[in-house]
Design an enzyme around this catalytic site. Structure first.
Site, PDB file in Angstrom:
ATOM      1  N   CYS A  77      51.020  33.276  40.637  1.00 14.24           N
ATOM      2  CA  CYS A  77      51.466  32.169  39.812  1.00 14.24           C
ATOM      3  C   CYS A  77      50.513  31.903  38.679  1.00 14.24           C
ATOM      4  CB  CYS A  77      51.700  30.917  40.643  1.00 14.24           C
ATOM      5  SG  CYS A  77      50.205  30.124  41.234  1.00 14.24           S
ATOM      6  N   SER A 126      35.500  52.863  43.742  1.00 13.02           N
ATOM      7  CA  SER A 126      35.380  52.084  42.510  1.00 13.02           C
ATOM      8  C   SER A 126      33.970  51.558  42.373  1.00 13.02           C
ATOM      9  CB  SER A 126      36.367  50.918  42.567  1.00 13.02           C
ATOM     10  OG  SER A 126      36.154  50.054  41.502  1.00 13.02           O
ATOM     11  N   ALA A 133      39.103  53.360  40.226  1.00 12.89           N
ATOM     12  CA  ALA A 133      39.919  53.636  41.402  1.00 12.89           C
ATOM     13  C   ALA A 133      41.389  53.814  41.036  1.00 12.89           C
ATOM     14  CB  ALA A 133      39.769  52.507  42.417  1.00 12.89           C
TER      15      ALA A 133
END
Lengths: 471, 81
Positions: A392, A266, A133
């Site tokens: 994070c 995808s 994709a």
């Protein structure tokens, strides 16, 4: 007496084995043992931590349970079965015209093309195979801009997209900006992440060539009003591109009803192999693109290069399977999603669901847990493979740009988790996740002084922090 | 014996042999679901469904072999405590 607090399921198992062994071996001591088992925490063994909490002690042996279906999915064994013969004996180049090895591989590719086209309501001639994709997004955005834009002498230099698009779309648009195109990044509605149709219409100009809005968001699961956007773009004669990687095979797609001109697909999100994707390019009215790759002119000149017919076959098989199984999968995923969401909301206070409550793909569940630090929650959930809403876990400490576009506070964004449910998720895994969340969110909040203040009814916004007093 | 019952038993037996935890649970659930959905078929449709079931049995047998040749690591869900 050494005691260790266990999960409810572990407690049940421990109690079962303890009672079974006690009953079998020592009938005289069983009376003494049975009194201890009346406590809510099961006595298992001598605890080296003396009753203090140790995060190491709470992990089970074994590979983490996979609850991250939004990032990728396992390959369905039926898809693997279809691919196997082509990896052994049928290895010809699909573009070889002169011998049966080539003809055989070409037939395989064309079958796959038909299977993919059938799933989206298109003609097989409109499907181009790419490497995924990301390539499809690059090809459609840069390709359309270069053909219809300034280089192509049509003088259209404006592109509209949203702030919650996938990185490859945003980066392609930034690349176009460096070339001199104008790009409008539309904001999305707070909390739901939906595009506002009025804002979209106002952003359209006479020289707009393309609107790119992803169909289902990969982080929050929100399904955009694709039909309305398509109808608006058709009315204004603007190309409509959508990244449907997360929507394919999960929600029904009809490129004609939705007026889609370009669509990225995808394979590895619908239980197919990684490394292959497709781009739908409308033929009536014809959409022209400038190709990214120069070469032998394969795939209608839009994507040169030898096709990996094994991967294409896998993608096609995955699409055919998705079409057959869509009703079953949707029912199962909806059931698990409701169980998970209701479980989280009933058992854990102060959680927020990110994304639209109804118009979404139920398999993508994103929750923010207030007063919990995301990284510590992820470490505690070592037995479950989930993704965090912020980046994070990567090198940077920035919270997710999608959550920020939704108006979520930075600290809340850091305490967000994304759960992906799919065809192969079992009910026990969802129960296991709920138990773990209940335990660890509770434990982390117990340790938090902010949580204590909130429990006492103090409004955190009204606090005069001593640092601020110096200003 | 009724061909659909024998097919059901064969499919279930193979499904329980799947090595990977997630695929195994899915296979068992899907086989039961498939027979439950198609329980009222008759005549031509029933024959078609049986043939499809036989094809799926062949696929399942091959994948059970592959899975046993390349076993997945045991899942955390397979360890009770």
């Amino acid at each position: 007496m050494m005691q260790r607090i266990l999960l409810s399921s572990q407690r049940r198992a421990a109690a079962a084995t303890a009672s079974a062994s006690a009953a079998a071996s020592r009938p005289s001591a069983s009376a003494a043992l049975s009194t201890t088992r009346s406590f809510s925490a099961a006595v298992v063994e001598d605890d080296p931590n003396d009753g203090r909490f140790s995060i190491q002690g709470t992990f089970r042996e074994g590979r983490a349970t996979y609850l991250d279906m939004s990032s990728t999915t396992p390959m369905d064994p039926r898809v693997l079965d279809k691919m196997m013969p082509f990896m052994i004996g049928s290895y010809g180049n699909p573009h070889s015209r002169t011998h049966s090895y080539g003809w055989e591989s070409e037939t395989i590719v064309e079958n796959a093309r038909e299977q993919i086209a059938a799933l989206i309501g298109a003609s097989p001639k409109e499907i181009i195979f790419t490497s995924g994709a990301t390539e499809s997004n690059n090809l459609s955005i840069k390709g359309a801009a270069h053909f219809y834009g300034m280089k192509g002498n049509k003088n259209k230099k404006h592109v509209i997209t949203t702030q919650t698009e996938h990185k490859c779309v945003l980066d392609s648009c930034r690349f176009l900006e460096q070339e001199g195109y104008d790009v409008t990044y539309l904001p999305v509605m707070e909390a739901t992440g939906m595009v506002c149709m009025d804002e979209l219409e106002n952003a359209m100009r006479d020289d707009t060539l393309l609107v790119s809005v992803m169909a289902v968001n990969n982080e929050i699961g929100t399904r955009q009003p694709v039909e309305e956007i398509g109808a608006l773009c058709r009315k204004k004669k603007i190309l409509f591109h959508t990244d449907a990687a997360q929507m394919l095979g999960k929600l029904p797609i009809d490129v004609n009803a939705m007026n889609i001109d370009l669509m990225s697909l995808s394979s590895h999100k619908i239980y197919g192999p990684k490394g292959v994707g497709a781009l739908y390019v409308r033929r009536r009215p014809r959409v022209r693109l400038e190709p990214l790759f120069s070469g032998g002119g394969q795939e209608r000149g839009l994507r040169s290069g030898t096709l990996a017919h094994t991967l294409c076959a896998g993608f096609g098989a995955a699409c055919e399977l998705a079409q057959k199984e869509m009703a079953n999968d949707t029912a199962w995923i909806q059931y698990l999603s409701d169980k998970l969401c209701n479980g989280i909301e009933e058992r854990i206070p102060m959680v927020t669901r990110n994304g639209h409550p109804e118009l979404r793909h139920p398999g993508c569940v994103n929750y923010s847990f207030a007063y919990v630090e995301g990284e510590s929650l992820l470490m505690a959930l070592k037995n479950v493979a989930v993704s965090s809403g912020s980046a994070c876990t990567s090198a940077s400490l920035e919270p997710s740009y999608v959550l920020r576009a939704l108006g979520v506070d930075d600290e809340l964004a850091h305490g967000s988790l994304r759960f992906g449910l799919g065809r192969f998720t079992s009910e026990d895994e969802v129960d296991f996740l709920l138990d773990l969340l209940d335990e660890h969110v509770g434990r982390l909040r117990e340790m938090s002084p902010l949580w204590e203040m909130v429990q006492e009814g103090i409004d955190l916004k009204s606090i005069q922090w001593s640092q601020d007093a110096h200003h | 014996m009724n061909p659909s019952i024998s097919l059901f038993r064969s499919l279930l037996r193979e499904a329980k042999k799947v090595d990977n935890y997630n695929f195994r649970l899915y296979a068992i659930r899907r086989v039961k679901l498939g027979f439950q959905i198609n329980r009222n078929l008759a005549g031509n449709e029933a024959d078609l469904a049986l043939r499809e079931g036989q094809e799926n049995l062949d696929i399942l047998r091959r994948q059970v072999v592959l899975g046993s040749l390349y076993p997945s690591a045991p899942s955390v869900m397979e360890n009770a405590v």
